[in-house]
Design a protein around this motif. Structure first.
Motif, PDB file in Angstrom:
ATOM      1  N   GLY A  86     -15.826   3.624  -2.533  1.00 54.16           N
ATOM      2  CA  GLY A  86     -15.957   4.718  -3.691  1.00 54.16           C
ATOM      3  C   GLY A  86     -15.254   6.309  -3.031  1.00 54.16           C
ATOM      4  N   GLU A  87     -14.390   6.143  -2.041  1.00 54.64           N
ATOM      5  CA  GLU A  87     -13.731   7.228  -1.384  1.00 54.64           C
ATOM      6  C   GLU A  87     -12.323   7.178  -1.782  1.00 54.64           C
ATOM      7  N   VAL A  88     -11.933   8.612  -2.236  1.00 52.34           N
ATOM      8  CA  VAL A  88     -10.394   8.895  -2.460  1.00 52.34           C
ATOM      9  C   VAL A  88      -9.826   8.819  -1.176  1.00 52.34           C
ATOM     10  N   ILE A  89      -8.626   7.941  -0.958  1.00 49.36           N
ATOM     11  CA  ILE A  89      -8.083   7.882   0.143  1.00 49.36           C
ATOM     12  C   ILE A  89      -6.528   8.163   0.498  1.00 49.36           C
ATOM     13  N   ALA A  90      -6.010   8.473  -0.819  1.00 46.74           N
ATOM     14  CA  ALA A  90      -4.511   8.637  -0.878  1.00 46.74           C
ATOM     15  C   ALA A  90      -4.423   9.197  -2.319  1.00 46.74           C
ATOM     16  N   ASN A  91      -3.174  10.011  -2.590  1.00 43.43           N
ATOM     17  CA  ASN A  91      -2.551  10.371  -3.822  1.00 43.43           C
ATOM     18  C   ASN A  91      -1.144  10.248  -3.966  1.00 43.43           C
ATOM     19  N   TYR A  92      -0.639  10.138  -5.134  1.00 42.48           N
ATOM     20  CA  TYR A  92       0.714   9.908  -5.073  1.00 42.48           C
ATOM     21  C   TYR A  92       1.026  10.603  -6.438  1.00 42.48           C
ATOM     22  N   PRO A  93       2.473  10.978  -6.652  1.00 40.34           N
ATOM     23  CA  PRO A  93       3.006  11.461  -7.887  1.00 40.34           C
ATOM     24  C   PRO A  93       2.813  10.492  -8.851  1.00 40.34           C
ATOM     25  N   GLY A  94       2.247  10.925 -10.115  1.00 39.02           N
ATOM     26  CA  GLY A  94       2.264   9.945 -11.245  1.00 39.02           C
ATOM     27  C   GLY A  94       3.077  10.107 -12.284  1.00 39.02           C
ATOM     28  N   ASN A  95       3.889  10.894 -12.502  1.00 38.11           N
ATOM     29  CA  ASN A  95       4.656  11.307 -13.708  1.00 38.11           C
ATOM     30  C   ASN A  95       6.259  11.040 -13.306  1.00 38.11           C
ATOM     31  N   GLU A  96       6.571  11.109 -12.209  1.00 42.29           N
ATOM     32  CA  GLU A  96       8.103  11.118 -11.939  1.00 42.29           C
ATOM     33  C   GLU A  96       8.244  10.887 -10.372  1.00 42.29           C
ATOM     34  N   ASP A  97       9.168  10.209 -10.039  1.00 38.40           N
ATOM     35  CA  ASP A  97       9.417   9.774  -8.588  1.00 38.40           C
ATOM     36  C   ASP A  97       8.354   8.962  -8.014  1.00 38.40           C
ATOM     37  N   VAL A  98       7.646   8.034  -8.855  1.00 39.69           N
ATOM     38  CA  VAL A  98       6.266   7.344  -8.558  1.00 39.69           C
ATOM     39  C   VAL A  98       6.853   6.309  -7.517  1.00 39.69           C
ATOM     40  N   PRO A  99       5.960   6.312  -6.107  1.00 40.29           N
ATOM     41  CA  PRO A  99       6.453   5.517  -5.019  1.00 40.29           C
ATOM     42  C   PRO A  99       5.878   4.112  -5.239  1.00 40.29           C
ATOM     43  N   PHE A 100       6.204   3.277  -6.364  1.00 41.16           N
ATOM     44  CA  PHE A 100       5.637   1.866  -6.885  1.00 41.16           C
ATOM     45  C   PHE A 100       5.108   1.060  -5.647  1.00 41.16           C
ATOM     46  N   GLU A 101       6.203   0.916  -4.654  1.00 38.27           N
ATOM     47  CA  GLU A 101       6.066   0.107  -3.597  1.00 38.27           C
ATOM     48  C   GLU A 101       5.121   0.315  -2.741  1.00 38.27           C
ATOM     49  N   GLN A 102       4.917   1.956  -2.371  1.00 39.58           N
ATOM     50  CA  GLN A 102       4.107   2.093  -1.287  1.00 39.58           C
ATOM     51  C   GLN A 102       2.787   2.252  -2.060  1.00 39.58           C
ATOM     52  N   ILE A 103       2.581   2.269  -3.325  1.00 35.63           N
ATOM     53  CA  ILE A 103       1.236   2.434  -3.713  1.00 35.63           C
ATOM     54  C   ILE A 103       0.781   0.678  -3.828  1.00 35.63           C
ATOM     55  N   LEU A 104       1.702  -0.210  -4.163  1.00 39.49           N
ATOM     56  CA  LEU A 104       1.150  -1.509  -4.152  1.00 39.49           C
ATOM     57  C   LEU A 104       0.908  -1.890  -2.776  1.00 39.49           C
ATOM     58  N   ASN A 105       1.624  -1.388  -1.703  1.00 46.53           N
ATOM     59  CA  ASN A 105       1.281  -1.840  -0.304  1.00 46.53           C
ATOM     60  C   ASN A 105      -0.028  -1.242   0.120  1.00 46.53           C
ATOM     61  N   ASP A 106      -0.297  -0.097  -0.404  1.00 42.65           N
ATOM     62  CA  ASP A 106      -1.560   0.615  -0.070  1.00 42.65           C
ATOM     63  C   ASP A 106      -2.660  -0.122  -0.648  1.00 42.65           C
ATOM     64  N   ILE A 107      -2.639  -0.398  -1.933  1.00 47.50           N
ATOM     65  CA  ILE A 107      -3.641  -1.325  -2.751  1.00 47.50           C
ATOM     66  C   ILE A 107      -4.103  -2.453  -1.955  1.00 47.50           C
ATOM     67  N   GLU A 108      -2.981  -3.262  -1.393  1.00 46.24           N
ATOM     68  CA  GLU A 108      -3.010  -4.569  -0.652  1.00 46.24           C
ATOM     69  C   GLU A 108      -3.666  -4.176   0.599  1.00 46.24           C
ATOM     70  N   ALA A 109      -3.340  -3.164   1.245  1.00 47.60           N
ATOM     71  CA  ALA A 109      -3.987  -2.972   2.603  1.00 47.60           C
ATOM     72  C   ALA A 109      -5.500  -2.515   2.483  1.00 47.60           C
ATOM     73  N   THR A 110      -5.645  -1.869   1.482  1.00 47.74           N
ATOM     74  CA  THR A 110      -7.009  -1.443   0.913  1.00 47.74           C
ATOM     75  C   THR A 110      -7.939  -2.607   0.802  1.00 47.74           C
ATOM     76  N   LEU A 111      -7.497  -3.436   0.095  1.00 48.52           N
ATOM     77  CA  LEU A 111      -8.134  -4.766  -0.263  1.00 48.52           C
ATOM     78  C   LEU A 111      -8.632  -5.300   1.012  1.00 48.52           C
ATOM     79  N   LYS A 112      -7.862  -5.505   2.044  1.00 53.20           N
ATOM     80  CA  LYS A 112      -8.222  -6.009   3.217  1.00 53.20           C
ATOM     81  C   LYS A 112      -9.354  -5.583   4.051  1.00 53.20           C
ATOM     82  N   GLU A 113      -9.574  -4.181   3.537  1.00 51.87           N
ATOM     83  CA  GLU A 113     -10.465  -3.526   4.596  1.00 51.87           C
ATOM     84  C   GLU A 113     -11.823  -3.908   4.410  1.00 51.87           C
TER      85      GLU A 113
END
Length: 190
Positions: free
Chosen positions: A163-190
């Motif tokens: 329940g800790e905020v660990i990152a933020n990304y632009p949400g309306n334009e230039d969204v780094p989809f690949e990075q967000i998905l990679n970060d989600i996967e990495a965070t799931l493994k923690e």
């Protein structure tokens, strides 16, 4: 001199690499229980042990919220395609007086939201969300006295299983989809 350049180069590399990955430890979110699109209580306890992506939007928004919601929908679909489990999506309304559970439910059907993992929250006062968002997500929210367009940040926030905020990304334009998905996967493994 050569050694100094090597050390500076190494430090620069570390700083660049650290910017590409979510922080291991972030800012804890305070306990909350609000109301979801089904009129049911939903809060931090419901998200315990899960990785989640949050944003702040409202249904009357005429500018940034529709693209943010479309982008969040795309991320939800990509998470499903990858078969990632224990990933949730949470959208907090910044206009709780207008955005009732029924309004939220109807609005997000247009974005093909899967309500089993994407939760749309209301059930608090304008003052409460204007305090909650900056305190927990460093996300300013302000409803002007005139007009119906609420001012708010346009970020997506990654929250770890603790329940800790660990990152933020632009949400309306230039969204780094690949990075967000990679970060989600990495965070799931923690």
């Amino acid at each position: 001199m050569k050694r100094l350049i090597s050390i500076l180069s190494l430090l620069a590399s570390i700083i660049l690499l650290s910017a590409c990955f979510p922080m291991k430890k972030g800012k804890p979110i305070e306990e909350f229980t609000f109301t979801n699109q089904n009129g049911e209580p939903f809060g931090l306890e419901s998200l315990k042990g899960k990785v989640w992506l949050a944003d702040f939007v409202f249904t009357n928004c005429t500018t940034v919220c529709p693209p943010m919601s479309a982008n969040m929908s795309e991320l939800q679909q990509e998470v499903k395609k990858k078969g990632l489990k224990n990933v949730e999506f949470v959208s907090f309304t910044v206009d709780p007086d207008y955005d009732t559970p029924e309004v939220l439910s109807e609005y997000y059907k247009a974005f093909n939201a899967d309500f089993s993992t994407w939760h749309f929250l209301t059930g608090y006062t304008q003052e409460e969300i204007e305090e909650f968002a900056p305190k927990n997500f460093k996300s300013p929210v302000k409803k002007p006295q005139e007009g119906d367009q609420v001012l708010h940040a346009v970020n997506f926030y990654l929250v770890n299983k603790k329940g800790e905020v660990i990152a933020n990304y632009p949400g309306n334009e230039d969204v780094p989809f690949e990075q967000i998905l990679n970060d989600i996967e990495a965070t799931l493994k923690e």
